[in-house]
Scaffold this motif. Sequence first.
Motif, PDB file in Angstrom:
ATOM      1  N   ALA A   9     -76.193  17.668  65.946  1.00 38.36           N
ATOM      2  CA  ALA A   9     -75.159  18.617  65.524  1.00 38.36           C
ATOM      3  C   ALA A   9     -74.817  18.391  64.054  1.00 38.36           C
ATOM      4  N   THR A  10     -74.913  19.426  63.260  1.00 39.83           N
ATOM      5  CA  THR A  10     -74.547  19.354  61.850  1.00 39.83           C
ATOM      6  C   THR A  10     -73.056  19.616  61.683  1.00 39.83           C
ATOM      7  N   HIS A  11     -72.544  19.335  60.489  1.00 35.98           N
ATOM      8  CA  HIS A  11     -71.134  19.615  60.219  1.00 35.98           C
ATOM      9  C   HIS A  11     -70.837  21.099  60.388  1.00 35.98           C
ATOM     10  N   ARG A  12     -71.779  21.932  59.980  1.00 34.92           N
ATOM     11  CA  ARG A  12     -71.561  23.369  60.111  1.00 34.92           C
ATOM     12  C   ARG A  12     -71.471  23.773  61.581  1.00 34.92           C
ATOM     13  N   MET A  13     -72.338  23.195  62.409  1.00 36.19           N
ATOM     14  CA  MET A  13     -72.307  23.509  63.837  1.00 36.19           C
ATOM     15  C   MET A  13     -70.996  23.042  64.475  1.00 36.19           C
ATOM     16  N   LEU A  14     -70.566  21.826  64.110  1.00 34.18           N
ATOM     17  CA  LEU A  14     -69.321  21.319  64.673  1.00 34.18           C
ATOM     18  C   LEU A  14     -68.128  22.151  64.221  1.00 34.18           C
ATOM     19  N   PHE A  75     -57.480  30.254  84.979  1.00 35.11           N
ATOM     20  CA  PHE A  75     -58.283  30.739  83.855  1.00 35.11           C
ATOM     21  C   PHE A  75     -57.821  30.143  82.525  1.00 35.11           C
ATOM     22  N   ALA A  76     -56.547  29.798  82.422  1.00 29.11           N
ATOM     23  CA  ALA A  76     -56.051  29.184  81.188  1.00 29.11           C
ATOM     24  C   ALA A  76     -56.656  27.811  80.957  1.00 29.11           C
ATOM     25  N   LEU A  77     -57.160  27.173  82.018  1.00 27.32           N
ATOM     26  CA  LEU A  77     -57.752  25.843  81.887  1.00 27.32           C
ATOM     27  C   LEU A  77     -59.238  25.873  81.543  1.00 27.32           C
ATOM     28  N   LEU A  78     -59.850  27.051  81.546  1.00 25.11           N
ATOM     29  CA  LEU A  78     -61.280  27.126  81.225  1.00 25.11           C
ATOM     30  C   LEU A  78     -61.603  26.604  79.823  1.00 25.11           C
ATOM     31  N   PRO A  79     -60.789  26.887  78.789  1.00 24.30           N
ATOM     32  CA  PRO A  79     -61.104  26.299  77.475  1.00 24.30           C
ATOM     33  C   PRO A  79     -61.106  24.773  77.486  1.00 24.30           C
ATOM     34  N   VAL A  80     -60.295  24.161  78.349  1.00 24.45           N
ATOM     35  CA  VAL A  80     -60.304  22.704  78.466  1.00 24.45           C
ATOM     36  C   VAL A  80     -61.647  22.233  79.001  1.00 24.45           C
ATOM     37  N   LEU A  81     -62.138  22.894  80.048  1.00 24.30           N
ATOM     38  CA  LEU A  81     -63.446  22.529  80.604  1.00 24.30           C
ATOM     39  C   LEU A  81     -64.547  22.744  79.577  1.00 24.30           C
ATOM     40  N   LEU A  82     -64.428  23.815  78.785  1.00 30.17           N
ATOM     41  CA  LEU A  82     -65.410  24.065  77.739  1.00 30.17           C
ATOM     42  C   LEU A  82     -65.386  22.952  76.695  1.00 30.17           C
ATOM     43  N   ALA A  83     -64.203  22.555  76.266  1.00 29.04           N
ATOM     44  CA  ALA A  83     -64.084  21.498  75.262  1.00 29.04           C
ATOM     45  C   ALA A  83     -64.667  20.188  75.771  1.00 29.04           C
ATOM     46  N   VAL A  84     -64.348  19.829  77.010  1.00 31.20           N
ATOM     47  CA  VAL A  84     -64.889  18.594  77.582  1.00 31.20           C
ATOM     48  C   VAL A  84     -66.408  18.691  77.712  1.00 31.20           C
ATOM     49  N   HIS A  85     -66.898  19.862  78.119  1.00 29.58           N
ATOM     50  CA  HIS A  85     -68.347  20.080  78.225  1.00 29.58           C
ATOM     51  C   HIS A  85     -69.033  19.897  76.873  1.00 29.58           C
ATOM     52  N   LEU A  86     -68.437  20.426  75.810  1.00 30.02           N
ATOM     53  CA  LEU A  86     -69.033  20.301  74.479  1.00 30.02           C
ATOM     54  C   LEU A  86     -68.979  18.859  73.987  1.00 30.02           C
ATOM     55  N   LEU A  87     -67.910  18.147  74.321  1.00 30.63           N
ATOM     56  CA  LEU A  87     -67.811  16.743  73.928  1.00 30.63           C
ATOM     57  C   LEU A  87     -68.824  15.877  74.677  1.00 30.63           C
ATOM     58  N   ALA A  88     -69.310  16.375  75.817  1.00 28.91           N
ATOM     59  CA  ALA A  88     -70.303  15.617  76.595  1.00 28.91           C
ATOM     60  C   ALA A  88     -71.620  15.473  75.845  1.00 28.91           C
ATOM     61  N   ARG A  89     -71.826  16.279  74.792  1.00 30.72           N
ATOM     62  CA  ARG A  89     -73.033  16.125  73.985  1.00 30.72           C
ATOM     63  C   ARG A  89     -72.978  14.875  73.123  1.00 30.72           C
ATOM     64  N   ASP A  90     -71.769  14.365  72.902  1.00 28.40           N
ATOM     65  CA  ASP A  90     -71.615  13.143  72.115  1.00 28.40           C
ATOM     66  C   ASP A  90     -71.909  11.919  72.990  1.00 28.40           C
ATOM     67  N   PRO A  91     -72.189  10.787  72.371  1.00 28.27           N
ATOM     68  CA  PRO A  91     -72.409   9.564  73.165  1.00 28.27           C
ATOM     69  C   PRO A  91     -71.155   9.190  73.957  1.00 28.27           C
ATOM     70  N   GLY A  92     -71.365   8.717  75.181  1.00 24.09           N
ATOM     71  CA  GLY A  92     -70.252   8.278  76.009  1.00 24.09           C
ATOM     72  C   GLY A  92     -69.696   9.367  76.903  1.00 24.09           C
ATOM     73  N   ASP A  93     -68.853   8.950  77.826  1.00 25.49           N
ATOM     74  CA  ASP A  93     -68.202   9.856  78.768  1.00 25.49           C
ATOM     75  C   ASP A  93     -67.071  10.591  78.053  1.00 25.49           C
ATOM     76  N   PRO A  94     -67.047  11.933  78.064  1.00 20.99           N
ATOM     77  CA  PRO A  94     -65.994  12.656  77.329  1.00 20.99           C
ATOM     78  C   PRO A  94     -64.590  12.355  77.828  1.00 20.99           C
ATOM     79  N   ALA A  95     -64.436  12.120  79.133  1.00 16.24           N
ATOM     80  CA  ALA A  95     -63.107  11.802  79.662  1.00 16.24           C
ATOM     81  C   ALA A  95     -62.601  10.477  79.086  1.00 16.24           C
ATOM     82  N   ARG A  96     -63.489   9.512  78.956  1.00 12.28           N
ATOM     83  CA  ARG A  96     -63.103   8.229  78.362  1.00 12.28           C
ATOM     84  C   ARG A  96     -62.891   8.372  76.861  1.00 12.28           C
TER      85      ARG A  96
END
Length: 256
Positions: A9-14, A75-96
Amino acid sequence: MTVELDRPATHRMLGTETLLVLGLSLGQSAVYATVSIVAKLTADGPLSKQTAALNTSVSPRPWLDLTYQLLGICFALLPVLLAVHLLARDPGDPARTLGLDARRPGQDLARGAGLAALIGLPGLALFWVAAQLGVNATLVPAALPELWWTVPVLVLAAVQNSVLEEVIVVGYLVTRLRQLRWRLGAIIATSALLRGSYHLYQGFGAFVGNVVMGVVFSLFYLRTRRVMPLVVAHTLLDVFAFVGYSLLPREWFDWL
């Protein structure tokens, strides 16, 4: 020919990702809140004589209203699931990574209660001052009919607000802005101003109060890397506001 699928992921993508997540969630709310305060300021009558209602009824039919309320919360919580899903691309567990797990329940509850007291008591004083100065709209924290499901729905709405705001505006946004190598002052200011901006529909007192809350919460998260105490604190504040307004005598809240 081999196609490379795992591009770093580049800075522009993030940056683009962050804008999209905010645009689908609280950034969108900030735009609507800004339009709302402009509409209130340009309407007939002072701001203090206008109303900002939360948790309003959607249908006069109780079961249909309940259905709409629960769908809105989910439905208001869907952006939260999206954010956690996107953070899952980073190393480590996103919840942690966010500190949104149950590793330290006692500590999270104690810290959350402490933060709620730290924010709640001065917040009430600020709302009273804002009401006296006429810089807030008249706030109605709960406008649901008195039915058997009213209090449970208000509690769920408090939890939904807390999870959405603290995960997106603190956990996710702070994490991404640090990855984009923003200065800490700019990160704190951005998170706090965003929090204040989507409360603008309530008035300028609410804006200032939520900016202060945003600074405190961002500093806490940067120090502890745990968003769970923030969710606990925000939930307690909203439960007291929503359920208290629904159950206590209305004249107790005339100052709002």
